[in-house]
Write an enzyme that holds these catalytic residues in place. Structure first.
Site, PDB file in Angstrom:
ATOM      1  N   CYS A 133      -0.047  -0.274   8.970  1.00 35.91           N
ATOM      2  CA  CYS A 133      -0.286  -0.512   7.314  1.00 35.91           C
ATOM      3  C   CYS A 133      -0.694  -2.749   7.932  1.00 35.91           C
ATOM      4  O   CYS A 133       0.603  -3.013   8.062  1.00 35.91           O
ATOM      5  CB  CYS A 133       1.575  -0.739   6.789  1.00 35.91           C
ATOM      6  SG  CYS A 133       1.230  -0.911   4.931  1.00 35.91           S
TER       7      CYS A 133
ATOM      8  N   CYS B 202      -7.494  -2.522   5.582  1.00 33.51           N
ATOM      9  CA  CYS B 202      -6.244  -1.776   4.458  1.00 33.51           C
ATOM     10  C   CYS B 202      -6.163  -0.282   5.365  1.00 33.51           C
ATOM     11  O   CYS B 202      -7.228  -0.069   5.091  1.00 33.51           O
ATOM     12  CB  CYS B 202      -5.475  -2.187   3.450  1.00 33.51           C
ATOM     13  SG  CYS B 202      -5.035  -0.632   2.595  1.00 33.51           S
ATOM     14  N   THR B 203      -4.908   0.447   5.743  1.00 32.14           N
ATOM     15  CA  THR B 203      -5.568   1.761   6.378  1.00 32.14           C
ATOM     16  C   THR B 203      -5.933   2.638   5.871  1.00 32.14           C
ATOM     17  O   THR B 203      -6.249   3.698   5.990  1.00 32.14           O
ATOM     18  CB  THR B 203      -3.800   1.742   7.648  1.00 32.14           C
ATOM     19  OG1 THR B 203      -3.025   1.880   6.974  1.00 32.14           O
ATOM     20  CG2 THR B 203      -3.576   0.914   8.568  1.00 32.14           C
TER      21      THR B 203
ATOM     22  N   ASP C  43       3.401   4.012   7.388  1.00 24.03           N
ATOM     23  CA  ASP C  43       2.754   2.843   6.981  1.00 24.03           C
ATOM     24  C   ASP C  43       3.858   4.204   5.145  1.00 24.03           C
ATOM     25  O   ASP C  43       4.264   4.444   5.269  1.00 24.03           O
ATOM     26  CB  ASP C  43       0.734   4.076   6.565  1.00 24.03           C
ATOM     27  CG  ASP C  43       0.391   3.528   5.190  1.00 24.03           C
ATOM     28  OD1 ASP C  43       0.413   1.871   5.073  1.00 24.03           O
ATOM     29  OD2 ASP C  43      -0.884   3.646   5.141  1.00 24.03           O
ATOM     30  N   SER C  44       2.707   3.100   4.550  1.00 21.03           N
ATOM     31  CA  SER C  44       3.234   3.910   3.025  1.00 21.03           C
ATOM     32  C   SER C  44       2.780   4.839   2.599  1.00 21.03           C
ATOM     33  O   SER C  44       3.849   5.257   1.718  1.00 21.03           O
ATOM     34  CB  SER C  44       2.673   2.743   1.984  1.00 21.03           C
ATOM     35  OG  SER C  44       1.368   2.365   1.845  1.00 21.03           O
TER      36      SER C  44
ATOM     37  N   GLU D  94      -4.583   7.456  -2.589  1.00 24.09           N
ATOM     38  CA  GLU D  94      -3.056   8.308  -2.745  1.00 24.09           C
ATOM     39  C   GLU D  94      -3.077   9.716  -4.308  1.00 24.09           C
ATOM     40  O   GLU D  94      -2.538  10.192  -3.490  1.00 24.09           O
ATOM     41  CB  GLU D  94      -1.664   7.791  -3.069  1.00 24.09           C
ATOM     42  CG  GLU D  94      -1.774   7.164  -1.973  1.00 24.09           C
ATOM     43  CD  GLU D  94      -0.920   7.212  -1.177  1.00 24.09           C
ATOM     44  OE1 GLU D  94       0.064   8.447  -1.124  1.00 24.09           O
ATOM     45  OE2 GLU D  94      -1.051   6.291   0.354  1.00 24.09           O
TER      46      GLU D  94
ATOM     47  N   TYR E 184       2.341  -0.382  -1.310  1.00 19.37           N
ATOM     48  CA  TYR E 184       2.896  -1.865  -0.701  1.00 19.37           C
ATOM     49  C   TYR E 184       2.374  -3.127  -1.114  1.00 19.37           C
ATOM     50  O   TYR E 184       3.226  -4.250  -1.470  1.00 19.37           O
ATOM     51  CB  TYR E 184       3.216  -1.860   0.671  1.00 19.37           C
ATOM     52  CG  TYR E 184       4.427  -0.503   1.548  1.00 19.37           C
ATOM     53  CD1 TYR E 184       4.733  -0.094   0.662  1.00 19.37           C
ATOM     54  CD2 TYR E 184       4.447  -1.334   2.952  1.00 19.37           C
ATOM     55  CE1 TYR E 184       6.016   0.723   1.511  1.00 19.37           C
ATOM     56  CE2 TYR E 184       5.111  -0.193   3.509  1.00 19.37           C
ATOM     57  CZ  TYR E 184       6.476   0.271   2.520  1.00 19.37           C
ATOM     58  OH  TYR E 184       7.310   1.461   3.026  1.00 19.37           O
ATOM     59  N   GLY E 185       0.754  -3.181  -1.493  1.00 19.22           N
ATOM     60  CA  GLY E 185       0.379  -4.547  -1.545  1.00 19.22           C
ATOM     61  C   GLY E 185       0.364  -5.000  -2.680  1.00 19.22           C
ATOM     62  O   GLY E 185      -0.106  -6.504  -2.378  1.00 19.22           O
TER      63      GLY E 185
ATOM     64  N   THR F  33      -0.054  -4.469   5.376  1.00 18.83           N
ATOM     65  CA  THR F  33       0.038  -5.322   4.454  1.00 18.83           C
ATOM     66  C   THR F  33       1.534  -5.171   5.332  1.00 18.83           C
ATOM     67  O   THR F  33       2.161  -6.519   5.346  1.00 18.83           O
ATOM     68  CB  THR F  33       0.554  -4.651   3.131  1.00 18.83           C
ATOM     69  OG1 THR F  33      -0.493  -4.120   2.854  1.00 18.83           O
ATOM     70  CG2 THR F  33       1.362  -5.667   2.421  1.00 18.83           C
TER      71      THR F  33
HETATM   72  N1  DGL Z   1      -2.490   1.020   3.926  1.00 18.01           N
HETATM   73  C1  DGL Z   1      -1.532  -0.212   3.908  1.00 18.01           C
HETATM   74  C2  DGL Z   1      -1.808  -1.299   4.518  1.00 18.01           C
HETATM   75  O1  DGL Z   1      -2.732  -1.374   5.591  1.00 18.01           O
HETATM   76  C3  DGL Z   1      -0.714  -0.125   2.236  1.00 18.01           C
HETATM   77  C4  DGL Z   1      -1.232   0.011   0.989  1.00 18.01           C
HETATM   78  C5  DGL Z   1      -0.444   0.131  -0.171  1.00 18.01           C
HETATM   79  O2  DGL Z   1       0.696   0.494  -0.064  1.00 18.01           O
HETATM   80  O3  DGL Z   1      -0.656  -0.747  -1.038  1.00 18.01           O
HETATM   81  O4  DGL Z   1      -2.147  -2.357   3.696  1.00 18.01           O
END
Ligand code: DGL
Length: 270
Positions: free
Chosen positions: A73, A186-187, A10-11, A152, A42-43, A75
């Protein structure tokens, strides 16, 4: 039987929502987790950049002899999964389909909410997946870009006025739409389960996309004869920045003592 580890990425800390469930469901599995903390979130990024990051994340995990990858993840799952699957000769599972399957099973009024990152909402992947399972189910989507940076930074607990204010604003459209099931697409968001649950109330069922994906990984390993057996598995965590901060959050979140420190990775090398 296959004793090789499962790779998960994941990010940042969000994918640990899937790891926690994997540890519960499959205690014999060894897990190698990568959190791309140097590039989170990442989003808000473009598909091109996400694909570049996702390929590097997979490349890093494949530097170990792993048997499967869980893209924990939302995203990356919504934007890059088919490409990653085509490019790699091992099972790669994402979070979208398992979360949608569960939502379609559970909704009574056929109004399902989706909260996710901007890139995931823009992709329309959850809507496409739900429509393929039951076209009569309507999906109401909302991007929540502030949730990931807040999580985060450890701002996910009930009583935190910042996260509670942001959650109330983001979720008002879900309340107005009258959804009875809400996909946390989103996780990172399951860390906000209590805060989101307080806003939405007990009548709304919350779906944890990471946990659903972990269940689908169990199914895939089982049907492929690839489950590990006869040992206590462990989780090895890697992060591309601030590994010790990541370790503190990981310990809290996994609710287990880590047997080794979180290891640093220079992801640009992959
Ligand atoms: N946890 C990720 C997801 O499920 C990434 C969220 C992010 O980094 O913006 O989308």
């Amino acid at each position: 039987m296959d004793q090789r580890p499962v790779g998960v990425f994941d990010s940042g800390v969000g994918g640990l929502t899937a790891v926690r469930e994997l540890r519960n469901l499959l205690p014999s599995e060894n897990i190698i987790y990568f959190g791309d903390t140097s590039r989170v979130p990442y989003g808000g990024r473009s598909e091109e950049i996400l694909l570049k990051y996702a390929r590097q994340d997979v490349h890093f995990l494949r530097s170990f002899d792993i048997k499967a990858i869980l893209v924990a993840c939302g995203t990356v799952s919504t934007t890059c999964l088919p490409k990653l699957q085509r490019e790699n000769d091992l099972p790669i599972l994402g979070v979208v389909e398992p979360a949608c399957r569960r939502a379609v099973e559970l909704t009574r009024n056929k109004r399902v909410g989706l909260i996710a990152t901007a890139a995931s909402v823009r992709s329309g992947a959850y809507e496409t997946s739900v429509a393929g399972m039951d076209p009569s189910v309507e999906v109401v989507a909302r991007a929540c870009p502030l949730f990931v940076p807040l999580v985060e930074n450890g701002r996910y607990k009930p009583g935190d006025v910042v996260i509670e204010t942001v959650a109330r604003e983001y979720l008002s459209s879900m309340q107005e739409a009258g959804v009875d099931t809400l996909i946390l697409g989103c996780t990172h968001y399951p860390l906000l389960m209590e805060v989101i649950g307080q806003v939405m109330g007990p009548e709304v069922t919350l779906i944890n996309a990471g946990a659903e994906a972990a269940r689908s990984m169990r199914q895939a390993l089982h049907s492929g004869g690839m489950l590990a057996e006869g040992r206590t598995g462990d989780a090895t965590l890697y992060a591309s920045d601030q590994p010790s901060d990541f370790g503190t959050m990981a310990r809290q979140f996994l609710q287990e003592e880590l047997t080794k420190p979180v290891l640093p990775v220079d992801i640009d090398r992959y």
